[in-house]
Scaffold this active site. Structure first.
Site, PDB file in Angstrom:
ATOM      1  N   ARG A  57     -23.591  80.274  90.333  1.00  0.00           N
ATOM      2  CA  ARG A  57     -24.741  79.914  91.174  1.00  0.00           C
ATOM      3  C   ARG A  57     -24.244  79.086  92.341  1.00  0.00           C
ATOM      4  NH1 ARG A  57     -27.196  74.247  89.032  1.00  0.00           N
ATOM      5  NH2 ARG A  57     -25.901  73.957  87.199  1.00  0.00           N
ATOM      6  N   GLU A 105     -29.219  70.244  84.296  1.00  0.00           N
ATOM      7  CA  GLU A 105     -28.896  71.333  85.236  1.00  0.00           C
ATOM      8  C   GLU A 105     -29.635  71.146  86.551  1.00  0.00           C
ATOM      9  OE1 GLU A 105     -26.531  72.589  83.791  1.00  0.00           O
ATOM     10  OE2 GLU A 105     -27.239  71.901  81.847  1.00  0.00           O
ATOM     11  N   TYR A 263     -31.021  79.850  78.164  1.00  0.00           N
ATOM     12  CA  TYR A 263     -30.513  80.666  79.260  1.00  0.00           C
ATOM     13  C   TYR A 263     -30.057  82.005  78.699  1.00  0.00           C
ATOM     14  CZ  TYR A 263     -25.900  79.241  77.559  1.00  0.00           C
ATOM     15  OH  TYR A 263     -24.811  79.020  76.775  1.00  0.00           O
ATOM     16  N   ASP A 281     -29.259  75.432  75.504  1.00  0.00           N
ATOM     17  CA  ASP A 281     -28.626  74.298  76.189  1.00  0.00           C
ATOM     18  C   ASP A 281     -29.245  73.029  75.601  1.00  0.00           C
ATOM     19  OD1 ASP A 281     -27.403  72.570  77.901  1.00  0.00           O
ATOM     20  OD2 ASP A 281     -28.303  73.352  79.731  1.00  0.00           O
ATOM     21  N   CYS A 327     -20.361  77.177  70.871  1.00  0.00           N
ATOM     22  CA  CYS A 327     -19.324  76.789  71.831  1.00  0.00           C
ATOM     23  C   CYS A 327     -19.450  75.289  72.085  1.00  0.00           C
ATOM     24  CB  CYS A 327     -19.472  77.568  73.130  1.00  0.00           C
ATOM     25  SG  CYS A 327     -20.936  77.197  74.054  1.00  0.00           S
ATOM     26  N   TRP A 361     -20.196  71.802  83.529  1.00  0.00           N
ATOM     27  CA  TRP A 361     -20.123  73.269  83.499  1.00  0.00           C
ATOM     28  C   TRP A 361     -19.293  73.678  84.718  1.00  0.00           C
ATOM     29  CZ3 TRP A 361     -22.068  75.150  79.091  1.00  0.00           C
ATOM     30  CH2 TRP A 361     -23.112  74.464  78.466  1.00  0.00           C
ATOM     31  N   LYS A 364     -17.487  77.613  87.312  1.00  0.00           N
ATOM     32  CA  LYS A 364     -17.833  78.157  88.642  1.00  0.00           C
ATOM     33  C   LYS A 364     -16.998  77.495  89.749  1.00  0.00           C
ATOM     34  CE  LYS A 364     -22.175  76.638  87.937  1.00  0.00           C
ATOM     35  NZ  LYS A 364     -22.008  75.637  86.866  1.00  0.00           N
TER      36      LYS A 364
HETATM   37  C1  BEZ Z   1     -24.735  76.310  84.837  1.00  0.00           C
HETATM   38  O1  BEZ Z   1     -24.945  77.134  85.657  1.00  0.00           O
HETATM   39  O2  BEZ Z   1     -24.153  75.319  85.187  1.00  0.00           O
HETATM   40  C2  BEZ Z   1     -25.196  76.506  83.421  1.00  0.00           C
HETATM   41  C3  BEZ Z   1     -25.447  77.751  82.923  1.00  0.00           C
HETATM   42  C4  BEZ Z   1     -25.837  77.903  81.607  1.00  0.00           C
HETATM   43  C5  BEZ Z   1     -26.005  76.803  80.795  1.00  0.00           C
HETATM   44  C6  BEZ Z   1     -25.773  75.559  81.322  1.00  0.00           C
HETATM   45  C7  BEZ Z   1     -25.354  75.408  82.621  1.00  0.00           C
END
Ligand code: BEZ
Length: 391
Positions: A57, A105, A263, A281, A327, A361, A364
């Protein structure tokens, strides 16, 4: 046993940030010796988030982090070009729920404001539109959300194998199944001790997921991080077999038992298993000395996810067949923080020879954080403003 090699850099942790740093550093310092140590073999997923994909994202509530995702975006494209391989599948990032609820988040409403500020296009959607378009059902009609089309999913295995190959080609040495017990920084470098070996380097990066906190505590560096074991459930679809549905995240007010955040990854574009992955989450029951990870999904959390699927995702078949895994997520305890990334200068004796990337997280940010860590190992001011990451 003592190895006589004097390493320039030792990286503890062959996860995404460790591999990316190894490659970035070694590429720019061909004459230097870089070693990566990891307690597990490559690609085990035992020390972090699991699964074939991660959410990509651009949008964040916090502008300082948002700016960094835009920089990361450019670096992902360069990495894809260099590897001649698609690593991010831009199927979109769909957020919906209570637009005012604050979570770790971020918040939907603030994130829309931030997207306006950053001129990032998105499509604002009512819950009725989301239900019609994506097949969800029975969600609060006051919920709302948006689709950000540049978001999507990151192919984890391709990313890690790409970085491993690039780092190997740049001359990095890897030693797996070498769990680090102690690090001892001093004015001229750092001694690294595993059960089998004693290593010495000028600089060390600690990027070992849940293990980082313990290593740093030995140096009296206390990072406010908690590790949670989160459940993820794979299940089949009965309908809506489009392959390019977006990643989705449901923002909801917490309930008594948990943070009530779910999610999902629809069947990902590069896999043929056709399974949806639905994650919880839930930041509950942090891992402690007494509460060790079980590496099994908490049955109550699995039931909560199945219930979400039964009530809101009629295109799934949660009761026909599902498999659950867990996880580890290492997250800052302070909700206004997302990550910790900094040099340990001034935090312990020899801290100037230690760099730490811990928590959040972060997948990314793999190419960006790799460059930032490489800059810090080089004692250079990072190319980007990392004030939101420093500790
Ligand atoms: C994130 O985009 O940071 C994220 C995605 C799924 C679960 C938690 C965080």
């Amino acid at each position: 046993m003592h190895t006589s090699v004097q390493w320039d850099v030792i990286i503890i942790g062959a996860g995404p940030i460790g591999l990316s740093t190894a490659w970035n550093y070694a590429r720019d310092h061909r004459d230097q010796k870089v070693l990566v140590l990891d307690q597990h073999p490559l690609l085990t997923q035992l020390a972090g988030t699991s699964g074939e994909e991660r959410h990509w994202r651009l949008q964040y509530s916090e502008l300082e982090i948002f700016r960094l995702t835009l920089e990361a975006d450019k670096l992902w494209r360069q990495l894809e070009h260099q590897a001649d391989r698609k690593l991010i599948h831009r199927v979109g990032s769909l957020w919906f729920g209570d637009a005012d609820v604050w979570t770790n988040e971020g918040q939907i409403r603030q994130t829309m404001t931030s997207m306006n500020d950053m001129n990032l296009p998105y499509e604002r959607l009512t819950m009725a539109e989301i239900e019609r378009r994506y097949g969800f059902t029975g969600l609060d009609s006051n919920y709302e959300g948006f689709l950000q089309r540049d978001g999507g999913v990151i192919d984890v295995k391709s990313t890690l194998t790409t970085l491993y190959s690039l780092a190997s080609e740049a001359g990095v040495t890897f030693q797996f199944q070498q769990g680090v017990n102690t690090i001892e920084p001093d004015a001229s470098g750092v001694t690294v001790l595993t059960s089998q070996q004693r290593y010495r380097a000028r600089k060390v990066l600690v990027a070992s997921g849940p293990g980082s906190k313990k290593l740093l505590q030995q140096l009296d560096i206390e990072l406010a991080l908690s590790t949670f074991e989160m459940a993820c459930i794979s299940m089949l679809r009965s309908q809506r077999l489009e392959t390019n549905d977006p990643f989705w995240f449901a923002f909801q007010a917490p309930v008594e038992s948990d943070t009530n955040l779910f999610y999902g990854f629809p069947p990902n574009p590069w896999s043929i298993n056709g399974l949806d992955r639905l994650g919880t989450d839930f930041e509950v029951d942090p891992i402690t000395e007494e509460n060790a990870p079980s590496y099994q999904a908490n049955p109550h959390h699995v039931e909560r996810a199945l219930e979400f699927a039964r009530r809101h995702m009629p295109f799934l078949e949660p009761d026909r067949q599902h498999s659950a895994s867990s996880c580890l997520a290492v997250l800052p305890s302070n909700p206004s923080r997302q990550f910790y990334l900094d040099s340990a200068r001034g935090r312990c004796h020899g801290g100037e020879n230690l760099v730490v990337s811990a928590g959040g997280w972060a997948f990314k940010f793999t190419p960006l954080m790799g460059q930032i860590c490489a800059d810090l190992l080089d004692e250079r001011e990072p190319r980007w403003d990392i004030s939101a990451l420093r500790f």
